[in-house]
Scaffold this active site. Structure first.
Site, PDB file in Angstrom:
ATOM      1  N   LYS A 181       1.144  -1.169   0.102  1.00 46.31           N
ATOM      2  CA  LYS A 181      -0.333  -0.298   0.046  1.00 46.31           C
ATOM      3  C   LYS A 181       0.599   1.332  -0.335  1.00 46.31           C
ATOM      4  CE  LYS A 181      -2.563   3.427   2.319  1.00 46.31           C
ATOM      5  NZ  LYS A 181      -1.864   4.298   1.184  1.00 46.31           N
ATOM      6  N   GLY A 234       7.156   6.445   7.932  1.00 44.88           N
ATOM      7  CA  GLY A 234       5.745   6.989   7.303  1.00 44.88           C
ATOM      8  C   GLY A 234       6.316   7.628   9.016  1.00 44.88           C
ATOM      9  N   SER A 235       5.413   8.847   9.448  1.00 48.09           N
ATOM     10  CA  SER A 235       5.440   9.470  10.183  1.00 48.09           C
ATOM     11  C   SER A 235       4.697   8.966  11.518  1.00 48.09           C
ATOM     12  CB  SER A 235       3.949  10.836  10.268  1.00 48.09           C
ATOM     13  OG  SER A 235       3.055   9.987  10.388  1.00 48.09           O
ATOM     14  N   ASN A 236       4.981   9.646  12.617  1.00 48.37           N
ATOM     15  CA  ASN A 236       4.847   8.784  14.138  1.00 48.37           C
ATOM     16  C   ASN A 236       3.359   8.649  14.894  1.00 48.37           C
ATOM     17  OD1 ASN A 236       8.340  10.238  13.785  1.00 48.37           O
ATOM     18  ND2 ASN A 236       7.761   9.146  16.162  1.00 48.37           N
ATOM     19  N   GLY A 239       2.264   6.075  12.573  1.00 49.32           N
ATOM     20  CA  GLY A 239       3.326   4.622  12.763  1.00 49.32           C
ATOM     21  C   GLY A 239       2.841   3.779  14.410  1.00 49.32           C
ATOM     22  N   GLU A 256       9.588   2.388  10.590  1.00 51.63           N
ATOM     23  CA  GLU A 256      10.865   3.485  10.916  1.00 51.63           C
ATOM     24  C   GLU A 256       9.748   4.760  10.094  1.00 51.63           C
ATOM     25  OE1 GLU A 256      14.033   3.498  11.381  1.00 51.63           O
ATOM     26  OE2 GLU A 256      14.080   1.398  11.814  1.00 51.63           O
ATOM     27  N   CYS A 290      13.859  11.168   5.738  1.00 56.53           N
ATOM     28  CA  CYS A 290      13.778  10.925   6.975  1.00 56.53           C
ATOM     29  C   CYS A 290      15.551  10.979   7.164  1.00 56.53           C
ATOM     30  CB  CYS A 290      13.236   9.957   6.960  1.00 56.53           C
ATOM     31  SG  CYS A 290      14.335   9.057   6.399  1.00 56.53           S
ATOM     32  N   GLN A 337       2.228  20.230   2.242  1.00 54.89           N
ATOM     33  CA  GLN A 337       3.748  20.253   3.157  1.00 54.89           C
ATOM     34  C   GLN A 337       3.841  21.211   2.741  1.00 54.89           C
ATOM     35  OE1 GLN A 337       5.535  18.000   4.522  1.00 54.89           O
ATOM     36  NE2 GLN A 337       6.424  19.545   4.781  1.00 54.89           N
ATOM     37  N   GLU A 391       9.821  17.305  13.542  1.00 58.31           N
ATOM     38  CA  GLU A 391      11.105  17.101  12.424  1.00 58.31           C
ATOM     39  C   GLU A 391       9.345  18.129  11.504  1.00 58.31           C
ATOM     40  OE1 GLU A 391       8.958  13.788  10.436  1.00 58.31           O
ATOM     41  OE2 GLU A 391      11.233  13.473   9.750  1.00 58.31           O
TER      42      GLU A 391
HETATM   43  P1  NAP Z   1       2.112   8.951   6.478  1.00 60.27           P
HETATM   44  O1  NAP Z   1       1.359  10.157   6.687  1.00 60.27           O
HETATM   45  O2  NAP Z   1       2.598   8.331   7.814  1.00 60.27           O
HETATM   46  O3  NAP Z   1       2.326   7.758   5.490  1.00 60.27           O
HETATM   47  C1  NAP Z   1       2.428   6.870   5.240  1.00 60.27           C
HETATM   48  C2  NAP Z   1       1.984   6.101   4.230  1.00 60.27           C
HETATM   49  O4  NAP Z   1       0.443   5.487   5.634  1.00 60.27           O
HETATM   50  C3  NAP Z   1       1.119   6.115   3.952  1.00 60.27           C
HETATM   51  O5  NAP Z   1       0.963   5.180   2.565  1.00 60.27           O
HETATM   52  C4  NAP Z   1      -0.328   6.716   4.446  1.00 60.27           C
HETATM   53  O6  NAP Z   1      -1.309   6.064   3.489  1.00 60.27           O
HETATM   54  C5  NAP Z   1      -0.497   5.120   4.915  1.00 60.27           C
HETATM   55  N1  NAP Z   1      -1.062   5.671   6.290  1.00 60.27           N
HETATM   56  C6  NAP Z   1      -1.523   6.545   6.687  1.00 60.27           C
HETATM   57  N2  NAP Z   1      -3.028   6.491   7.269  1.00 60.27           N
HETATM   58  C7  NAP Z   1      -2.680   5.177   7.742  1.00 60.27           C
HETATM   59  C8  NAP Z   1      -3.776   3.867   8.447  1.00 60.27           C
HETATM   60  N3  NAP Z   1      -4.827   4.531   9.589  1.00 60.27           N
HETATM   61  N4  NAP Z   1      -3.409   3.247   8.446  1.00 60.27           N
HETATM   62  C9  NAP Z   1      -2.303   2.493   7.600  1.00 60.27           C
HETATM   63  N5  NAP Z   1      -1.755   3.055   6.494  1.00 60.27           N
HETATM   64  C10 NAP Z   1      -1.837   4.473   6.625  1.00 60.27           C
HETATM   65  O7  NAP Z   1       3.695   9.513   6.169  1.00 60.27           O
HETATM   66  P2  NAP Z   1       4.141  10.499   4.684  1.00 60.27           P
HETATM   67  O8  NAP Z   1       3.991  11.385   5.188  1.00 60.27           O
HETATM   68  O9  NAP Z   1       3.897   9.734   4.189  1.00 60.27           O
HETATM   69  O10 NAP Z   1       6.069  10.657   4.911  1.00 60.27           O
HETATM   70  C11 NAP Z   1       6.878  10.884   5.531  1.00 60.27           C
HETATM   71  C12 NAP Z   1       6.951  10.654   7.243  1.00 60.27           C
HETATM   72  O11 NAP Z   1       7.855   9.443   6.746  1.00 60.27           O
HETATM   73  C13 NAP Z   1       8.087  11.596   8.028  1.00 60.27           C
HETATM   74  O12 NAP Z   1       8.244  11.680   9.614  1.00 60.27           O
HETATM   75  C14 NAP Z   1       9.930  11.150   7.798  1.00 60.27           C
HETATM   76  O13 NAP Z   1      11.028  10.951   8.439  1.00 60.27           O
HETATM   77  C15 NAP Z   1       9.432   9.473   7.638  1.00 60.27           C
HETATM   78  N6  NAP Z   1       9.983   8.571   6.906  1.00 60.27           N
HETATM   79  C16 NAP Z   1      10.678   8.049   7.324  1.00 60.27           C
HETATM   80  C17 NAP Z   1      12.332   6.775   7.041  1.00 60.27           C
HETATM   81  C18 NAP Z   1      12.812   6.310   7.446  1.00 60.27           C
HETATM   82  O14 NAP Z   1      12.986   5.276   7.405  1.00 60.27           O
HETATM   83  N7  NAP Z   1      12.867   6.410   9.165  1.00 60.27           N
HETATM   84  C19 NAP Z   1      12.324   6.797   5.219  1.00 60.27           C
HETATM   85  C20 NAP Z   1      11.399   8.106   4.875  1.00 60.27           C
HETATM   86  C21 NAP Z   1       9.765   8.749   5.413  1.00 60.27           C
HETATM   87  P3  NAP Z   1      -1.804   7.827   2.611  1.00 60.27           P
HETATM   88  O15 NAP Z   1      -1.072   8.141   1.908  1.00 60.27           O
HETATM   89  O16 NAP Z   1      -2.821   7.869   1.700  1.00 60.27           O
HETATM   90  O17 NAP Z   1      -2.372   8.838   3.817  1.00 60.27           O
END
Ligand code: NAP
Length: 499
Positions: A181, A234-236, A239, A256, A290, A337, A391
């Site tokens: 997904k 993704g985001s905390n 997560g 992560e 990230c 963003q 962040e």
């Molecule tokens: P996000 O909003 O948390 O979304 C990540 C993924 O989770 C997307 O596919 C999102 O789908 C999905 N999602 C959202 N709500 C969900 C739920 N209730 N159940 C299951 N899945 C769900 O993060 P983002 O804005 O895409 O990415 C930015 C974040 O990723 C930043 O905080 C960054 O630091 C982090 N990141 C971390 C790393 C690492 O390795 N530590 C690497 C890259 C990025 P939708 O898009 O449909 O909302």
């Protein structure tokens, strides 16, 4: 959906080896963040039933895939590696058009992914267990690694080729089947990645793609009884929800998440090297990594000259459409963003940090068609400020001035996150003390916070990460179950269960 949007092609899910149209009533228009007049397609908001169908397909495909010898599974990944290499130019252009990073950065992401595929493919011929001596005579004791079953890979938009592949490839080579997904913002890149695996020869149902909102399809996947593990980046905020949801079902979850990565610049550092690494780390991929450098912790005696050089370097950054020649930094990924970036620029000012350069939305001409923000440096940021704690995920870097090494490490460790870190110094005592004391999953010495290699583990400590590291040999840990085997070849009953 607008009339214009109707003319745009809808993306399809990939379920059981077929590209199928979603029955979801809603679509999200996918536009180029550099120029929103450029419409790529329509991302369906698939239904929970469709998500469950994707899991069912993965479940049906599992037994045959599990029983396929690992070197044969690896060979399919080698084919994917080859296809990605052949198609890297067009994939890079698509990635730039959909996510906004420059073509050079997109190519960098794809080259990294090619390495990830190569490493994972070769794992098909390693996948080692352990052979250990038994305390009993004529007893053969060993371990082997077995797949978990259906695993879910949920990924963000910022590395829409690399992150899916560094989850999917180790999951597949170890014999799992996958439901992928991707982020709603990057559906076309996700489909292109899946198409590579499809054309590499994966059997039907082994990899499935479901597009849709996290809340609907994400939850439906995690709650499906066949799903044995979730690998999430993704985001905390999300997560934490996924971790709790997975825990309720007692399944394996790897998350992560965010970062607030520090660079420490000691007074003895080569300042030119440190400035260049900081600028690249802070503004590369528009700060949407990230591992982006978001704090520079500088020893006071060199702080003025460091800030001056960093500002000069930052002012030279050419911001624009990442597809254009000569552009160094693309737009923010979307309006949300961009709003976040602008909000933090305001927060920085109101907290009393000194704005050195940038600090505004870029407007006029082509800038008005996209989500552009100027690369920004704040000085005299203190560790208590939100600017130094939260962040931002945008092109904003904060300079924190410190008196000595101890203060530098304390400042570096003063955040909830622990992903990447860097130190610039010529003093080996500083180097090794930093490696010992920094609270981060990744440490760079005399190079910037981003970057990593496919054969080495990747991930963070503290609130950044839970579960085993991704990539390298540790990826196999997450995607396999260890089985311990005792083979008694005495041919006689033992006297007791102990000896
Ligand atoms: P996000 O909003 O948390 O979304 C990540 C993924 O989770 C997307 O596919 C999102 O789908 C999905 N999602 C959202 N709500 C969900 C739920 N209730 N159940 C299951 N899945 C769900 O993060 P983002 O804005 O895409 O990415 C930015 C974040 O990723 C930043 O905080 C960054 O630091 C982090 N990141 C971390 C790393 C690492 O390795 N530590 C690497 C890259 C990025 P939708 O898009 O449909 O909302």
């Amino acid at each position: 959906m607008t009339t214009v949007a109707r003319a745009v092609k809808p993306y399809r899910n990939f379920i059981g080896g077929e590209w199928v149209e979603s029955k979801g009533a809603q679509n999200v228009l996918n536009t180029n963040p550099a120029d929103t007049r450029d419409m790529l397609g329509l991302a369906p908001q698939s239904t929970a039933d469709e998500a469950r169908a994707a899991v069912d397909a993965a479940q049906a495909a599992f037994p045959a895939w599990r029983d396929t010898p690992a070197p044969v599974r690896g060979r399919i990944l080698f084919k994917a590696w080859q296809l990605m290499d052949q198609e890297k130019e067009q994939l890079a252009r698509l990635l730039t058009r959909e996510e906004g990073k420059t073509v050079k950065e997109s190519m960098g992401e794809i080259l990294r992914t090619i390495n990830v595929l190569e490493y994972a493919a070769a794992e098909g011929r390693r996948l080692a267990g352990e052979t250990l001596p038994s305390e009993l005579p004529r007893n053969f004791a060993y371990t082997l690694r077995q797949p978990l079953g259906v695993v879910a890979c949920i990924t963000p938009w910022n590395f829409p080729v690399a992150i899916p592949c560094w989850k999917i490839a180790p999951a597949l080579v170890t014999g799992n089947t996958v439901v992928f997904k991707p982020a709603t913002l990057t559906p076309e890149t996700a489909a292109a990645v899946v198409s590579i695996f499809e054309r590499a020869g994966l059997p039907k149902g082994v990899l499935n793609l479901i597009l849709g909102s996290g809340g609907t399809v994400g939850n439906a996947i995690i709650d499906h009884p066949a799903v044995r593990a979730v690998s999430f980046t993704g985001s905390n905020e999300i997560g934490a929800q996924i971790y709790a949801r997975g825990a309720a079902r007692m399944i394996r979850v790897q998350c992560e998440m965010g970062g607030k990565n520090p660079v420490v610049v000691m007074a003895d550092a080569d300042l030119d090297v440190a400035v260049e690494a900081t600028a690249q780390g802070a503004f590369g991929s528009t700060g949407q990594r990230c591992t982006a450098t978001s704090r520079v912790i500088v020893e006071e005696p060199v702080a003025d000259v460091f800030v001056e050089r960093l500002a000069a370097r930052t002012r030279r950054i050419r911001v624009g459409n990442g597809a254009a020649e000569g552009v160094d930094m693309g737009p923010a990924v979307d309006d949300q963003q961009l709003d976040t970036d602008l909000r933090y620029l305001e927060i920085g000012r109101s907290e009393g940090a000194t704005l050195v350069c940038g600090g505004e939305r870029l407007a006029g001409g082509d800038y008005d068609q996209g989500f552009y923000v100027a690369p920004t440096v704040f000085d005299h940021v203190t560790t208590g400020m939100r600017l130094a704690q939260e962040e931002i995920f945008g092109p904003v870097v904060s300079v924190v001035r410190v008196r000595d090494f101890d203060e530098a490490v304390a400042a570096a460790n003063s955040v909830r996150y622990g992903l990447s870190s860097a130190i610039f110094t010529r003093d080996s005592t500083n180097v090794f003390r930093f490696v010992d004391e920094i609270e981060a999953g990744i440490v760079h010495v005399n190079s910037g916070t981003p970057g990593g290699e496919a054969q080495l583990p990747f991930g963070g400590t503290k609130d950044t990460g839970v579960g085993p590291r991704e990539q390298g040999s540790s990826a196999v840990e997450f995607f396999t179950e260890v089985k311990t085997v005792y083979v008694d070849y005495t041919g006689a009953p033992r006297k007791s269960s102990i000896y």
